[in-house]
Enzyme design. Structure first.
Site, PDB file in Angstrom:
ATOM      1  N   ASP A   1      51.554  42.083  49.989  1.00  0.00           N
ATOM      2  CA  ASP A   1      52.012  42.626  48.553  1.00  0.00           C
ATOM      3  C   ASP A   1      53.628  42.783  48.905  1.00  0.00           C
ATOM      4  O   ASP A   1      53.892  43.069  49.783  1.00  0.00           O
ATOM      5  CB  ASP A   1      51.287  43.797  47.900  1.00  0.00           C
ATOM      6  CG  ASP A   1      51.984  44.201  46.585  1.00  0.00           C
ATOM      7  OD1 ASP A   1      52.050  43.340  45.754  1.00  0.00           O
ATOM      8  OD2 ASP A   1      52.205  45.502  46.533  1.00  0.00           O
TER       9      ASP A   1
ATOM     10  N   ALA B   1      17.463  42.863  84.400  1.00  0.00           N
ATOM     11  CA  ALA B   1      18.643  42.207  85.020  1.00  0.00           C
ATOM     12  C   ALA B   1      19.327  40.969  83.891  1.00  0.00           C
ATOM     13  O   ALA B   1      20.455  41.045  84.126  1.00  0.00           O
ATOM     14  CB  ALA B   1      18.220  41.135  86.232  1.00  0.00           C
TER      15      ALA B   1
END
Length: 874
Positions: free
Chosen positions: A326, A280
């Site tokens: 870049d 559980a």
């Protein structure tokens, strides 16, 4: 360093005569000493090693422990289900890792297969893997460079180094240059040539000074090869969650044993109860469900032109707050383009046809059907001619070239002699200062006038203004002759026509994407090997930077300590003239400040920083195999805009995973409440371990996956990036999960109680008959499953009601809930399933009771949302 030594010194240190080269015996000896000239990678992990590395997780350990215990007590079905989840999760991880690490192989493929060297006094062609330090390498146009070379001679030598520097224009080389200082950027090393770069013009010779892993390319390979497997924020959170759940499960088991012993319960019964609670406490399907949700997110992103290589990277995108990009090819188009002209004529006038003719005829480049060959600057001039309907092929057919004076880096000029209807014309292009020196007249407003000092200054000032805007200036002049003249006579008494300014322009769609990124709290950063002025000019146009004060060069980075650099980095938006090592340092400095960093790029020089970033993004079209191999994500359209779309998708995916995790934990908490309360108050267990497993792995799983593909909220890109340290349970989510769990657990016990009372028994009664217990557990079983299914609708949003979102806006969730009810109904009504789960069919009245109880958590949750809204309005 070799760039600060004279050629004589270098040749002496390497013990080689440039006229004869190495002897065959010496070459063999050096090959034995230095090894083959190829890049090396670390040994690959075996499939078994990859598989077992996926099992190093607390949640997995607890699941494996639960599987072992279930096998011991004979619950084989439970054990099989748990183990299936564990192996599925590991298999997905292995599959993703196998696809990922391709960077070193790609680097190895880039090394040129054959090269020309001088040995034993003769020029020989050998495999590049056999090049050794001291080899004299012969260079000519179109040939790749096999190793790092110190140039010893050259004629108009130009080398395209964009893979290492990011510059779109080939670098002029000067073997006689002496460069002082060990920190000279690669782009400024005019007397060096580097492995895997390309000779585009001229010829030369160089002596190999570094091979294999000692080259600049080898340094990149070493960085890529570092075993830097840092975890994503999601992986960190799931690992922490796994540990917490594991400790909770163990703690609960211990508490139960103690309570049970004090109550005098049977030890075997306690053992089974402990397993029930452990089951559980742990959401068994969580690892597999998160992997499935991420995989579905990856599929959606592929339709947006973003291919994700590593599943957890999808979620990391959602918390990115720095995009390091870049410049060349990523923010710009990676092609030189003429953007301005000047002819000393009134502003706004069209460029004169004669100037464009000169530029087109005085070039060796071609451009046909969208493809260009030759020097990028000359290609730009040919395209400029096409834009004004002056096609190179047509012009060359009409004005045949009869002589030329090639470009020379000392003169900085190139001239051609072309036949005309009346005789011949010299066309000259080159640097404006050099061209003005050899010109006597100029064309102004269509008339030839003397080139006065005043006019020269006017030209130079206009050229300086273009240079300040980071434009590359190229001027044109001509001279008419009646006969063919010698090259030495060409560049004298010319008529100056004007000049153009060119640049690698920004991508048209990038500006809007950057604006959207800023609105989303994301800071764009430009990192490039190009010159500062060029980079800042592009950054200003794209609104990345406001002034040159927000820029820094690689040389300036080297002068700062790590602490000072980390302090100053927050105000910098442009990094220019940087090396691959600088890029990595920048990315790591941003990460050290607590940022989640994405790095985009396409060159070999970007690969180390792509790997260092939280998210490395490579370009799919222009990107090298190396950059793709080092990245986490590849853009198939090379479009910066796709990154922003991917971030939006990443944010939605994280939100969906959060819904999934909190939904599962709420449900599991409800199960813990029901079991733990029964133990503490000495009631019979309302649920068996197999029943809990059925709900956790079947009934819960479908709604959890459906929540994982929930449509994203529209305002997701108007919020700030999520703090990667932010808990899954922040902003009231924990309270909602606990409340939901308490309601689900309490209502399960209520259903269990009603089932017992219906047959005349209470929770505290002793000797309850097995058939009564089965009926009561069936009611609890149905309420637990049905309440969780209904509750999934409430988890779609913590603020908006199901009606605001649209009850059917997530069709998958509706189908998942219906399928869950169908499975639950089947488990009770189909005899062999009912026997397996120890349940039985309910009466019609009891079905009404359990459905009414199951709706309570959803209704309470919706009322809380409504209450919050009413309070906010007041």
């Amino acid at each position: 360093m070799w760039h600060d030594k004279s050629t004589d010194t270098v040749l002496k240190e390497l013990e080689v005569n440039p006229d004869a080269g190495l002897t065959s015996q010496e070459a063999e000896a050096r090959l034995a000493k230095y090894g083959e000239n190829k890049l090396k990678g670390k040994p690959k992990k075996s499939l078994a090693a990859l598989f077992f590395s996926q099992l190093k997780d607390m949640l997995i350990y607890v699941l494996l422990g639960a599987a072992v215990i279930t096998l011991i007590v004979g619950e084989y079905v439970d054990a099989v289900i748990i183990l299936a989840v564990v192996f599925l999760n590991a298999a997905i991880g292995v599959f993703q890792e196998q696809k990922a690490e391709k960077a070193i192989e790609a680097l190895q493929q880039m090394t040129t297969p054959r090269t020309l060297v001088r040995r034993d006094g003769d020029i020989k062609e050998i495999d590049s893997v056999h090049v050794v330090p001291g080899d004299i390498v012969i260079l000519d146009a179109g040939r790749y460079i096999p190793a790092d070379l110190r140039l010893i001679s050259g004629a108009n030598l130009q080398i395209e180094e964009s893979a290492l520097t990011g510059e779109s224009v080939p670098s002029d080389k000067d073997p006689d240059a002496l460069l002082e200082g060990p920190k000279t950027p690669i782009g400024d090393m005019a007397n060096m040539a580097f492995m895997s770069t390309l000779v585009t013009y001229g010829r030369g010779e160089g002596v190999a000074v570094a091979t294999a892993m000692d080259t600049e390319m080898g340094k990149i390979a070493k960085i890529l090869d570092e075993d830097d497997q840092s975890m994503t924020p999601l992986q960190i959170k799931l690992e922490e969650l796994g540990k917490v759940l594991g400790y909770i499960a163990i703690g609960i088991c211990v508490v139960i044993f103690i309570i049970g012993l004090l109550q005098g319960r049977d030890l075997f019964e306690l053992f089974l109860t402990s397993i029930s609670l452990a089951v559980a406490a742990i959401p068994e399907g969580l690892p597999a469900i998160v992997a499935i949700v991420l995989a579905l997110g990856v599929t959606r992103m592929s339709k947006l032109n973003a291919i994700v290589k590593k599943l957890p990277a999808v979620e990391t995108l959602g918390s990115v707050n720095i995009i390091c990009s870049d410049k060349t090819g990523t923010l710009t188009q990676n092609k030189m383009t003429v953007v301005k002209h000047y002819t000393a004529a009134p502003l706004g006038e069209e460029p004169p046809v004669e100037m464009i003719k000169t530029f087109v005829l005085c070039s060796d480049a071609t451009f046909e059907e969208g493809q260009g060959t030759g020097d990028p600057t000359e290609i730009a001039l040919v395209v400029y001619g096409q834009q004004h309907n002056l096609m190179k092929k047509s012009l060359e057919a009409e004005y045949k070239r009869v002589a030329e004076k090639p470009f020379d880096s000392d003169r900085k000029l190139m001239s051609t002699l072309n036949q005309t209807r009346k005789g011949y014309r010299v066309h000259t292009k080159g640097a404006i200062d050099q061209l003005l020196k050899v010109s006597a007249t100029a064309v102004v407003n269509g008339e030839v006038v003397p080139l006065t000092e005043e006019l020269k200054q006017q030209y130079l000032q206009a050229a300086e203004a273009m240079s300040d805007d980071a434009l590359r200036v190229l001027a044109a002049a001509f001279k008419d002759t009646e006969a063919v003249i010698s090259p030495d006579e060409m560049e004298k008494d010319l008529t100056f026509l004007g000049f153009v300014g060119m640049i690698d322009p920004p991508r048209l769609e990038v500006k809007d994407s950057i604006r959207e990124a800023k609105l989303a709290g994301i800071t764009p950063i430009m990192i490039t090997g190009d010159h500062r002025n060029t980079a800042v000019a592009i950054a200003k146009e794209l609104e990345i930077a406001a002034s040159i004060d927000q820029s820094m060069t690689g040389a300036e980075i080297d002068e700062l300590s790590d602490e000072e650099f980390a302090r100053r980095i927050q105000n910098i938006r442009v990094f220019a003239r940087v090396s691959p090592e600088h890029k990595v340092k920048i990315v790591k400095a941003f990460k050290a400040q607590g940022n989640v960093v994405s790095m985009t790029g396409d060159g070999v020089n970007d690969a180390p920083s792509l790997k260092s970033a939280d998210i490395g993004v490579a370009m799919g079209i222009t990107g090298t195999d190396v950059s793709k191999g080092a990245s986490d994500m590849i853009l198939t359209d090379d479009n910066f805009t796709t990154i922003v779309k991917a971030i939006r998708e990443g944010r939605n995916i994280y939100a969906n995973i959060r819904k999934t995790v909190t939904f599962l934990l709420s449900c599991n908490f409800g199960e813990i409440v029901a079991i733990l309360a029964s133990i503490i108050f000495f009631w019979p267990l309302p649920l068996l371990a197999t029943q809990i497993l059925w709900i956790n792995l079947v009934t819960d799983t479908l709604p959890a996956i459906a929540l994982g593909v929930d449509p994203g909220e529209k305002d997701v890109m108007k919020r700030k990036p999520r703090d990667p340290k932010e808990s899954f349970f922040s902003k009231g989510v924990a309270t909602q999960a606990v409340l939901g769990g308490l309601l689900i657990g309490t209502l399960t016990l209520v259903a269990f109680y009603l089932g017992l009372r219906e047959h005349g028994y209470s929770l505290g009664a002793g000797s309850i008959p097995e058939d009564v217990m089965t009926y009561a557990r069936t009611m609890a079983f149905v309420v637990l499953a049905a309440s969780q299914l209904f509750y999934s609708f409430a988890k779609r949003s913590s603020t908006k009601s199901i009606f605001e979102l649209g009850l059917f806006s997530n069709k998958f969730l509706v189908l998942a809930v219906l399928a869950g009810f169908a499975l639950q109904f089947a488990s009770i009504t189909i005899p062999f399933l009912a026997d397996a789960f120890k349940v039985q069919n309910l009466s019609l009245a009891d079905w009404g009771i359990v459905i009414a109880l199951a709706l309570v958590p959803l209704c309470v949750n919706e009322l809380i949302k409504l209450g919050k809204k009413l309070l906010a309005r007041n």
